[in-house]
Design a protein around this motif. Sequence first.
Motif, short mmCIF file in Angstrom:
data_model
loop_
_atom_site.label_atom_id
_atom_site.label_comp_id
_atom_site.label_asym_id
_atom_site.label_seq_id
_atom_site.Cartn_x
_atom_site.Cartn_y
_atom_site.Cartn_z
N TYR A 35 0.92 -1.23 0.08
CA TYR A 35 0.10 0.03 0.08
C TYR A 35 0.71 1.37 0.05
O TYR A 35 1.73 1.44 1.02
N ILE A 91 -2.15 -1.24 -3.86
CA ILE A 91 -3.23 -0.23 -3.30
C ILE A 91 -2.36 1.17 -3.19
O ILE A 91 -1.41 1.14 -2.79
N MET A 242 -7.44 0.31 -5.77
CA MET A 242 -6.43 -0.91 -5.59
C MET A 242 -6.37 -1.27 -7.10
O MET A 242 -7.30 -1.08 -8.05
#
Length: 340
Positions: A35, A91, A242
């Motif tokens: 992420y 992400i 995402m």
Amino acid sequence: MKKGGIFLLFAFLLGFALIAGVPSGVFAKSINLNYSIFFPATHGQCEAGVAWAEEIERRTGGEVRITVFPGGTLTAANQCYDGVVNGISDIGMSVFAYTRGRFPVMEALDLPLGYPDGVVATRVANEFYAQVRPDELSDVKVLYLHAHGPGLLHTKKPVRRLEDLHRLKIRSTGLSAKVVKALGAVPVAMPQGGTYEALQKNVVEGTFGPIEVLKGWRQAEVIGYTTECYDVGYTTCMFVVMNLKKWEELPGGIKKIFEEVSKEWIGVHGQTWNTTDVEGREYTLSLGNEIIPLSASEGERWRKAVRPVIDEYIDEMKKRGISAGEYVEFLISLIEKLSR
């Protein structure tokens, strides 16, 4: 015991455990995701993003594990979206305006429409997206959006009237650059990460942004004044998206958890923006900086000065076949509704 007997015993125990209700994640292969967040690790919005990731892990019983890379260490702020599309990160959280012109419909959110705070701006952003679903975001899975409270003017010398802004070099991004120009100043495109040093070295003489930047990005240390120009309060919309392939590979139950947590975190981010705005105000005052309110008549002058920015956006989008006038009206109605 023979090998065949051992195998049968293991199969029996495995089946018994599943029937007895042992979570499927115990035996499932864990899903590891990364992420990319452009905010520094100490920023409230990064902390909210980390808390989201931790909640996903908790609700999936550890079946999903998310490694967070803050401060643009995996992908730079203006490369974050493409990084998700291309699979560099699974992400990503960053700002639509950092890739200006790529998200023409979402740009409408950043217009100077008088957003009162981060909670309202964040709710408006998500309701707008849910209703419009622009094609420009079809190459990712949008988990949720968030948006800061009203962008205000922070400068090294006092700005009390429009005339004080004349020819000042002001850091801005996206549509806020047009706001700066409409107010008579000179816009200098720059992400938040480079603003502190630019102010410190007098590359710019001020910056537009929510008051939280004065603490969250430590900019109160290198400015002296904040002008409360709420009449032209714009926001900057941020995404949490995402990689589409990674999303489609998730089991249905995991997808449901992602969507449930993401829906809850809309409120978390909105409230975090409000909280950090309060902290930014307190911090800049603690350093002896001055906050300058605009009178009603002066605020109206600023509002009239930036109206062409809204009209120009509508005209430009109309040429591209985008019903921007309807979007602006819808946004104004959402702000009014959600501000009650």
